[in-house]
Design a protein around this motif. Structure first.
Motif, PDB file in Angstrom:
ATOM      1  N   CYS A 203      -6.030  -6.046   2.078  1.00 20.95           N
ATOM      2  CA  CYS A 203      -4.985  -5.575   2.990  1.00 20.95           C
ATOM      3  C   CYS A 203      -3.754  -5.149   2.195  1.00 20.95           C
ATOM      4  O   CYS A 203      -3.588  -5.491   1.016  1.00 20.95           O
ATOM      5  CB  CYS A 203      -4.629  -6.670   3.994  1.00 20.95           C
ATOM      6  N   GLN A 237      -6.986  -1.041   1.989  1.00 19.51           N
ATOM      7  CA  GLN A 237      -6.107  -0.374   2.958  1.00 19.51           C
ATOM      8  C   GLN A 237      -5.362   0.776   2.273  1.00 19.51           C
ATOM      9  O   GLN A 237      -4.963   0.680   1.103  1.00 19.51           O
ATOM     10  CB  GLN A 237      -5.137  -1.387   3.565  1.00 19.51           C
ATOM     11  N   LYS A 334      -7.865   2.071   7.404  1.00 17.28           N
ATOM     12  CA  LYS A 334      -6.500   2.215   7.928  1.00 17.28           C
ATOM     13  C   LYS A 334      -5.957   0.897   8.469  1.00 17.28           C
ATOM     14  O   LYS A 334      -4.907   0.425   8.052  1.00 17.28           O
ATOM     15  CB  LYS A 334      -6.466   3.285   9.015  1.00 17.28           C
ATOM     16  N   GLU A 335      -6.682   0.267   9.408  1.00 13.68           N
ATOM     17  CA  GLU A 335      -6.221  -0.961  10.046  1.00 13.68           C
ATOM     18  C   GLU A 335      -7.219  -2.081   9.767  1.00 13.68           C
ATOM     19  O   GLU A 335      -8.420  -1.835   9.607  1.00 13.68           O
ATOM     20  CB  GLU A 335      -6.071  -0.755  11.559  1.00 13.68           C
ATOM     21  N   PRO A 336      -6.743  -3.336   9.730  1.00 14.63           N
ATOM     22  CA  PRO A 336      -7.645  -4.455   9.433  1.00 14.63           C
ATOM     23  C   PRO A 336      -8.872  -4.516  10.330  1.00 14.63           C
ATOM     24  O   PRO A 336      -9.976  -4.827   9.857  1.00 14.63           O
ATOM     25  CB  PRO A 336      -6.747  -5.685   9.617  1.00 14.63           C
ATOM     26  N   GLU A 337      -8.687  -4.195  11.621  1.00 15.22           N
ATOM     27  CA  GLU A 337      -9.847  -4.253  12.518  1.00 15.22           C
ATOM     28  C   GLU A 337     -10.908  -3.211  12.145  1.00 15.22           C
ATOM     29  O   GLU A 337     -12.099  -3.397  12.416  1.00 15.22           O
ATOM     30  CB  GLU A 337      -9.433  -4.086  13.978  1.00 15.22           C
ATOM     31  N   ASP A 338     -10.474  -2.099  11.510  1.00 17.88           N
ATOM     32  CA  ASP A 338     -11.443  -1.117  11.031  1.00 17.88           C
ATOM     33  C   ASP A 338     -12.303  -1.721   9.921  1.00 17.88           C
ATOM     34  O   ASP A 338     -13.527  -1.511   9.872  1.00 17.88           O
ATOM     35  CB  ASP A 338     -10.739   0.135  10.507  1.00 17.88           C
ATOM     36  N   ARG A 361      -3.418 -13.341  10.064  1.00 23.75           N
ATOM     37  CA  ARG A 361      -4.334 -12.211   9.909  1.00 23.75           C
ATOM     38  C   ARG A 361      -5.632 -12.670   9.244  1.00 23.75           C
ATOM     39  O   ARG A 361      -6.725 -12.254   9.631  1.00 23.75           O
ATOM     40  CB  ARG A 361      -3.681 -11.108   9.083  1.00 23.75           C
TER      41      ARG A 361
END
Length: 422
Positions: A203, A237, A334-338, A361
């Motif tokens: 991240c 990221q 792009k985003e952690p959930e990705d 997180r």
């Protein structure tokens, strides 16, 4: 073996540990010679086997049953129920080439601790260290025929799986091999720890230098990249992608590839030249799919130079398959959930790692990842013998560890005493 009291089983396992310890350097040297891992790492593997046998000696004295209150059921108030655990019989232990001494200890040691006899199939490509340890087991006083080795290839493992005289079979190996063993095993107990394609997620708030080190030590310079729980996919990221790649390349350039018996070596030869060729083909496939190779990544016989690739398309078949060698493919998110979604889409589910300074997180992502274990701010190439180790989906579903495996290699029997109470 089944008639051995717990204290005798514990004594046997302690004596095996002591016997291995007395030859620790010789065994590490022999294992490095036949396996290809650097001598500094095979010393650690033999040390782990010693700890495992000693730990399992303790577990041999803690094979507990239960007393179950029957007064929970109306009309059964005067009766008493207890459970006891008994050995299964003969256990087949199928040991892989990459960590043969350590994984042998987990399987054979747990079988003996539970009071089973065990038939071990050592890895075909590097059986010698286990043959020497088998002599140590016999010298420690194991009952005659309670511990045996049988050499051979798939015909041996498949024959053991099909045999009606085998009560349980434990395999660490490829998913393909695991499925074949499970198909042939019928109703016997099958304990499978199979392939992995572990993701390490970096991240934007991560410690970049340490995250890069985790990839180097957990993929490129551990077991020559031939570890089921090695870092096999890296997701970074966008804001820190370039910084991370620079750190990874700088650290990778310091690795020494060469003779596994040289104390300075970080990466030795793979188990066979054909194994190195398969890694070479996987790298070529990544490049054909659009990835950029940032290192030499060249093969020389059974040696493969550590390779770092960037701009890896996440739909590449080579990225989604398990590459068993020193290759670190890096993709963006792009985003952690990705990242958790992409990591969990793999058919494998062994371990994953999350690098972030945000503890909330970290726990959130750990819950989202469909894997058996999550390491926060570390490498996926982590296995402690007292933790359950294994994964979901095509990784097999089993969890191996000194506390879990002994119980799994016993059967539970219920004994009810009628009118035990007035």
């Amino acid at each position: 073996m089944a008639s051995q009291p717990a204290h005798e089983r514990a004594r046997l396992l302690h004596d095996i540990a002591d016997g291995i310890a007395a030859e620790q350097e010789q065994l590490a040297y022999l294992l490095a010679q036949e396996n290809g891992k650097p001598i500094t790492q095979t010393r650690g593997e033999v040390a782990a086997a010693i700890r495992i046998f000693n730990g399992l000696a303790g577990e041999a004295t803690r094979v507990f049953g239960r007393q179950i209150p029957l007064d929970a059921v109306p009309g059964l108030e005067k009766h008493l129920a207890v459970t006891i655990r008994e050995p299964l019989g003969v256990v087949a232990a199928l040991v892989p080439f990459n960590y043969p001494v350590e994984l042998y200890a987990h399987k054979a040691g747990a079988a003996l601790a539970a009071g089973n006899a065990v038939i071990v199939q050592p890895p075909q490509k590097c059986p010698l260290a286990l043959h020497r340890i088998a002599e140590i087991v016999n010298n420690a006083g194991a009952p005659e025929h309670a511990h045996q080795l049988v050499n051979g290839g798939p015909e041996i493992s498949q024959g053991l799986a099909e045999s009606a005289k085998i009560a349980a079979i434990s395999l660490t190996g490829s998913t393909r091999a695991g499925k074949e063993i499970a198909k042939r095993a019928g109703l016997k107990k099958v304990l499978l720890e199979l392939g992995g394609n572990d993701a390490l997620i970096v991240c934007a708030d991560a410690d970049i230098e340490r995250a890069a080190e985790a990839v180097v030590l957990g993929r490129l310079a551990r077991g020559n990249g031939q570890i089921c729980c090695a870092v096999k996919r890296v997701y970074v990221q966008d804001p820190v992608h370039d910084e991370f790649v620079d750190a990874l390349l700088a650290q990778t350039a310091k690795l020494v590839v060469g003779d596994q018996l040289d104390e300075r070596t970080d990466v030795g030869p793979l188990i066979t030249e054909s194994a190195a060729e398969q890694v070479e083909q996987a790298v070529q496939q990544l490049k054909s799919d659009g990835a950029k190779e940032r290192t030499n990544g060249k093969r020389r016989n059974a040696f493969f130079e550590p390779a770092v690739l960037t701009d890896v398309p996440t739909n590449s078949s080579a990225f989604n398959d398990e590459i068993f060698g020193p290759v670190a493919p890096v993709a963006r998110f792009k985003e952690p959930e990705d990242a958790t979604r992409m990591a969990s889409e793999s058919p494998y589910g062994l371990q994953a790692a999350v690098w972030t300074r945000d503890i909330s997180r970290a726990f959130t992502m750990a819950r989202q990842l469909d894997v058996g274990g999550v390491i926060v701010n570390g490498s996926t190439a982590l296995r402690a013998e007292n933790l359950p180790f294994g994964g979901t989906k095509d990784t097999g579903g089993y969890r191996e560890g000194i506390h879990d495996t002994v119980a799994d290699l016993t059967s539970q029997k219920t004994i009810i005493v009628m009118d035990a109470f007035q």
